[in-house]
Motif scaffolding. Structure first.
Motif, short mmCIF file in Angstrom:
data_model
loop_
_atom_site.label_atom_id
_atom_site.label_comp_id
_atom_site.label_asym_id
_atom_site.label_seq_id
_atom_site.Cartn_x
_atom_site.Cartn_y
_atom_site.Cartn_z
N GLN A 124 5.18 -5.80 -7.50
CA GLN A 124 3.92 -6.41 -7.09
C GLN A 124 3.77 -6.26 -5.57
O GLN A 124 4.67 -6.62 -4.81
CB GLN A 124 3.90 -7.87 -7.47
CG GLN A 124 2.60 -8.56 -7.16
CD GLN A 124 2.60 -10.00 -7.67
OE1 GLN A 124 3.64 -10.55 -8.01
NE2 GLN A 124 1.44 -10.60 -7.70
N LEU A 125 2.63 -5.72 -5.15
CA LEU A 125 2.35 -5.55 -3.73
C LEU A 125 2.18 -6.93 -3.09
O LEU A 125 1.32 -7.70 -3.49
CB LEU A 125 1.08 -4.71 -3.55
CG LEU A 125 0.68 -4.37 -2.12
CD1 LEU A 125 1.76 -3.53 -1.45
CD2 LEU A 125 -0.64 -3.62 -2.12
N SER A 126 3.04 -7.23 -2.12
CA SER A 126 3.02 -8.55 -1.47
C SER A 126 2.27 -8.55 -0.14
O SER A 126 1.59 -9.51 0.18
CB SER A 126 4.45 -9.04 -1.22
OG SER A 126 5.15 -9.16 -2.42
N ALA A 127 2.46 -7.48 0.64
CA ALA A 127 1.83 -7.43 1.97
C ALA A 127 1.75 -5.99 2.44
O ALA A 127 2.52 -5.14 2.02
CB ALA A 127 2.64 -8.26 2.96
N ALA A 128 0.80 -5.76 3.33
CA ALA A 128 0.65 -4.46 3.99
C ALA A 128 0.09 -4.73 5.38
O ALA A 128 -1.06 -5.11 5.53
CB ALA A 128 -0.28 -3.56 3.20
N ALA A 129 0.93 -4.56 6.40
CA ALA A 129 0.50 -4.82 7.77
C ALA A 129 1.50 -4.20 8.75
O ALA A 129 2.69 -4.08 8.43
CB ALA A 129 0.41 -6.32 8.02
N GLY A 130 1.01 -3.82 9.89
CA GLY A 130 1.88 -3.34 10.97
C GLY A 130 2.73 -2.14 10.62
O GLY A 130 3.84 -2.03 11.11
N GLY A 131 2.23 -1.27 9.77
CA GLY A 131 3.00 -0.08 9.38
C GLY A 131 4.04 -0.34 8.33
O GLY A 131 4.89 0.52 8.08
N LEU A 132 4.01 -1.50 7.69
CA LEU A 132 4.99 -1.86 6.66
C LEU A 132 4.28 -2.24 5.36
O LEU A 132 3.21 -2.83 5.38
CB LEU A 132 5.84 -3.05 7.11
CG LEU A 132 6.63 -2.86 8.40
CD1 LEU A 132 7.26 -4.18 8.81
CD2 LEU A 132 7.70 -1.81 8.22
N ILE A 133 4.93 -1.92 4.24
CA ILE A 133 4.46 -2.35 2.92
C ILE A 133 5.58 -3.18 2.31
O ILE A 133 6.74 -2.76 2.30
CB ILE A 133 4.19 -1.13 2.00
CG1 ILE A 133 3.12 -0.24 2.58
CG2 ILE A 133 3.80 -1.59 0.62
CD1 ILE A 133 2.92 1.04 1.81
N THR A 134 5.25 -4.36 1.80
CA THR A 134 6.23 -5.24 1.17
C THR A 134 5.91 -5.34 -0.31
O THR A 134 4.77 -5.59 -0.70
CB THR A 134 6.21 -6.64 1.80
OG1 THR A 134 6.42 -6.49 3.21
CG2 THR A 134 7.30 -7.51 1.23
N VAL A 135 6.95 -5.14 -1.14
CA VAL A 135 6.80 -5.15 -2.60
C VAL A 135 7.82 -6.10 -3.19
O VAL A 135 9.00 -6.08 -2.80
CB VAL A 135 7.02 -3.73 -3.18
CG1 VAL A 135 6.92 -3.74 -4.68
CG2 VAL A 135 6.04 -2.76 -2.58
#
Length: 66
Positions: A27-38
């Protein structure tokens, strides 16, 4: 609109992320500052759910699942 801004529209959706030598599905949690958190789900390879952060520059492609 850049790629990170476009990904923000899909926060909370199931996604597949491919990097050289690595495949992430969760599940995609965050996308910011050149980072993707899953948030990865547990599977045969991952005994418990984990949160993984990937550098956007290392991502080959992102697929948003229905």
């Amino acid at each position: 609109m850049n790629f990170i801004e476009a990904l923000n529209a899909f926060i909370g959706r199931r996604t597949e992320i491919v990097q050289p030598g690595q495949f992430l599905q969760g599940q995609l949690s965050a996308a910011a500052g050149g980072l993707i958190t899953v948030q990865l789900s547990s599977s045969n390879y991952i005994p418990s759910s984990q949160q993984v952060t990937a550098f956007i520059n290392n991502v080959t492609y992102v697929r948003i699942l229905p």
